[in-house]
Design an enzyme around this catalytic site. Sequence first.
Site, PDB file in Angstrom:
ATOM      1  N   ASP A 155       0.855  -1.187   0.000  1.00  0.00           N
ATOM      2  CA  ASP A 155       0.000   0.000   0.000  1.00  0.00           C
ATOM      3  C   ASP A 155       0.891   1.237   0.000  1.00  0.00           C
ATOM      4  O   ASP A 155       2.030   1.199   0.480  1.00  0.00           O
ATOM      5  CB  ASP A 155      -0.907   0.020   1.226  1.00  0.00           C
ATOM      6  CG  ASP A 155      -1.975  -1.065   1.178  1.00  0.00           C
ATOM      7  OD1 ASP A 155      -2.390  -1.439   0.067  1.00  0.00           O
ATOM      8  OD2 ASP A 155      -2.384  -1.539   2.259  1.00  0.00           O
ATOM      9  N   ASP A 174      -7.082  -1.489  -4.568  1.00  0.00           N
ATOM     10  CA  ASP A 174      -8.140  -1.185  -3.607  1.00  0.00           C
ATOM     11  C   ASP A 174      -9.096  -0.134  -4.165  1.00  0.00           C
ATOM     12  O   ASP A 174     -10.319  -0.230  -4.007  1.00  0.00           O
ATOM     13  CB  ASP A 174      -7.536  -0.668  -2.296  1.00  0.00           C
ATOM     14  CG  ASP A 174      -6.668  -1.696  -1.612  1.00  0.00           C
ATOM     15  OD1 ASP A 174      -6.929  -2.903  -1.765  1.00  0.00           O
ATOM     16  OD2 ASP A 174      -5.717  -1.295  -0.914  1.00  0.00           O
TER      17      ASP A 174
END
Length: 203
Positions: A155, A174
Amino acid sequence: MPRKYVILLAVTLGVIALDQWTKYLVVRELTSQMQGQQTLGGRLGAMFSAPPERGFDGLHYRSRRSIEVSESFFRLRYAENPGAAWGLFRNLPPEQRGPLFHVVSLGAVVLIVFYFRKLSGSDPEEKWALWGLPLVLGGALGNYIDRLARGFVIDFLEAHWFDKAAWPSFNIADAAICVGVGLLLVDAFVRKEKPAPAPTKAA
């Protein structure tokens, strides 16, 4: 090839390519994992090989810096997520977490493809699902590639409010999943099953 499958392949592969490319840039620019690697093959090998042990900061790859896009609201900062979205199940033992995510990821792929096959591809009311399902599929596969390669998801997008509150770090996969789910919610309202007309009584 029917148009709907062209959309499925183009959107799914596009999301995967963008997701993996941005993660590659993040590992190259924000961590030390690729330092000393002079070739693209060497850098990809460093990214997709088994990761080193966790360091003192809890990360497998050593973070070198972050990039402040907006000092008070948004930054690019390397993060690792061994769990699901927003870190769910990250504290499960690896021997339980791995099989769980394999089953969930593959099950999601099967369900998405099954549902997509039922679309005609020509009904204008299906446009939300026609684009939403490939976005979810591409996002799911993008993160699944991370889990297969190294056991955790990379991330790097971090939204925050003056460092007083922060949204959990996320990535392109995401974001694609969230947009896709949003389109599917719109689809659920647009294509509500209409009640069957009541049978007319014979005179």
